[in-house]
Design a protein around this motif. Structure first.
Motif, PDB file in Angstrom:
ATOM      1  N   MET A  93       0.833  -1.200   0.000  1.00  0.00           N
ATOM      2  CA  MET A  93       0.000   0.000   0.000  1.00  0.00           C
ATOM      3  C   MET A  93       0.869   1.252   0.000  1.00  0.00           C
ATOM      4  N   PRO A  94       1.586   1.495  -1.090  1.00  0.00           N
ATOM      5  CA  PRO A  94       2.503   2.635  -1.105  1.00  0.00           C
ATOM      6  C   PRO A  94       1.815   3.973  -0.918  1.00  0.00           C
ATOM      7  N   GLU A  95       0.547   4.102  -1.377  1.00  0.00           N
ATOM      8  CA  GLU A  95      -0.107   5.393  -1.265  1.00  0.00           C
ATOM      9  C   GLU A  95      -0.314   5.784   0.201  1.00  0.00           C
ATOM     10  N   VAL A  96      -0.796   4.841   1.028  1.00  0.00           N
ATOM     11  CA  VAL A  96      -1.017   5.119   2.441  1.00  0.00           C
ATOM     12  C   VAL A  96       0.314   5.361   3.151  1.00  0.00           C
ATOM     13  N   VAL A  97       1.328   4.588   2.777  1.00  0.00           N
ATOM     14  CA  VAL A  97       2.649   4.769   3.376  1.00  0.00           C
ATOM     15  C   VAL A  97       3.165   6.177   3.093  1.00  0.00           C
ATOM     16  N   ASP A  98       3.022   6.620   1.848  1.00  0.00           N
ATOM     17  CA  ASP A  98       3.476   7.967   1.486  1.00  0.00           C
ATOM     18  C   ASP A  98       2.685   9.026   2.235  1.00  0.00           C
ATOM     19  N   TRP A  99       1.364   8.781   2.394  1.00  0.00           N
ATOM     20  CA  TRP A  99       0.510   9.735   3.108  1.00  0.00           C
ATOM     21  C   TRP A  99       0.953   9.866   4.557  1.00  0.00           C
ATOM     22  N   LEU A 100       1.203   8.740   5.194  1.00  0.00           N
ATOM     23  CA  LEU A 100       1.668   8.771   6.584  1.00  0.00           C
ATOM     24  C   LEU A 100       3.021   9.471   6.689  1.00  0.00           C
ATOM     25  N   LYS A 101       3.859   9.270   5.672  1.00  0.00           N
ATOM     26  CA  LYS A 101       5.180   9.890   5.695  1.00  0.00           C
ATOM     27  C   LYS A 101       5.061  11.404   5.643  1.00  0.00           C
ATOM     28  N   THR A 102       4.121  11.907   4.816  1.00  0.00           N
ATOM     29  CA  THR A 102       3.951  13.363   4.719  1.00  0.00           C
ATOM     30  C   THR A 102       3.461  13.958   6.035  1.00  0.00           C
ATOM     31  N   LEU A 103       2.758  13.145   6.842  1.00  0.00           N
ATOM     32  CA  LEU A 103       2.280  13.607   8.138  1.00  0.00           C
ATOM     33  C   LEU A 103       3.336  13.448   9.229  1.00  0.00           C
ATOM     34  N   GLY A 104       4.476  12.809   8.863  1.00  0.00           N
ATOM     35  CA  GLY A 104       5.506  12.557   9.863  1.00  0.00           C
ATOM     36  C   GLY A 104       5.119  11.452  10.827  1.00  0.00           C
ATOM     37  N   MET A 105       4.307  10.504  10.348  1.00  0.00           N
ATOM     38  CA  MET A 105       3.807   9.414  11.200  1.00  0.00           C
ATOM     39  C   MET A 105       4.070   8.056  10.575  1.00  0.00           C
ATOM     40  N   SER A 106       5.241   7.883  10.011  1.00  0.00           N
ATOM     41  CA  SER A 106       5.585   6.631   9.348  1.00  0.00           C
ATOM     42  C   SER A 106       5.566   5.443  10.292  1.00  0.00           C
TER      43      SER A 106
END
Length: 211
Positions: free
Chosen positions: A1-14
């Protein structure tokens, strides 16, 4: 699920990426997550609030924008006619509340009220367009349209009235809301620029309901 992973990364919540993956959460269900869902995933209170705000913003983003783009997207230069239902909700007696309550307590009341409205509206597919003091402006049918948007708005309004009445506050205030709903044909598009709501023109509402 790269899209959700990238989204979490942008929030600083990886750090939550693995938990989302274990629960099979992808972009198709991301916008349906509630505060309770995030709590069960082990997300802290502060991070839950940030995620819910970010999820609310995703409602206005077409799904294709959550995936890596192969080419630069072409800007829209057209508008369309659409049936849109607009809801406005505000607290009853907010002026009196402000006069007798401590500013910190009042801020807690308004914040709790706004969160109730946003979470309830999200369940019915509505979009919080703007917060105005103790008022909340909501769209049904824009940016996402459903065949029963007017019905969704009415059902959301009923739920908001019920949930806010049960809202517990530090000052033990009995809260009530005033809700107005209007539906009609509007012309929407990107010609007016981002952030303006996308409404170019509208007819007079064909239906108005108050509660």
């Amino acid at each position: 699920m790269p899209e959700v992973v990238d989204w979490l990364k942008t929030l600083g919540m990886s750090e939550y990426a693995e938990r989302f993956a274990e629960s099979d959460i992808d972009t198709s269900v991301l916008c349906e997550l509630t505060d309770q869902d995030l709590k069960e995933l082990g997300v802290s209170l502060g991070h839950r609030r940030k995620m819910l705000r970010a999820i609310a913003e995703l409602v206005a983003v077409p799904p294709t924008q959550l995936q890596p783009a192969l080419t630069e997207p072409k800007p829209k230069d057209t508008a369309e006619r659409r049936q849109v239902t607009v809801m406005f909700s505000d607290l009853v007696g907010s002026t009196a509340l402000a006069a007798r309550m401590d500013p910190e307590d009042l801020g807690e009341v308004i914040s709790g009220y706004q969160k109730c409205v946003a979470q309830t509206v999200q369940r019915f597919g509505g979009f919080v367009a703007k917060y105005m003091g103790d008022g909340v402006l909501i769209y049904f049918g824009y940016p996402q349209a459903h065949e029963d948007d007017a019905e969704r708005a009415v059902r959301a309004g009923l739920d908001i009235a019920a949930v806010v009445a049960k809202l517990e506050t530090r000052a033990n205030e009995n809260l009530k809301v005033r809700i107005g709903i209007a539906t009609g044909i509007v012309v929407v598009g990107d010609l007016v620029g981002q952030g303006s709501g996308g409404f170019l023109n509208r007819r007079e509402p064909v239906e108005t309901r108050h509660q």
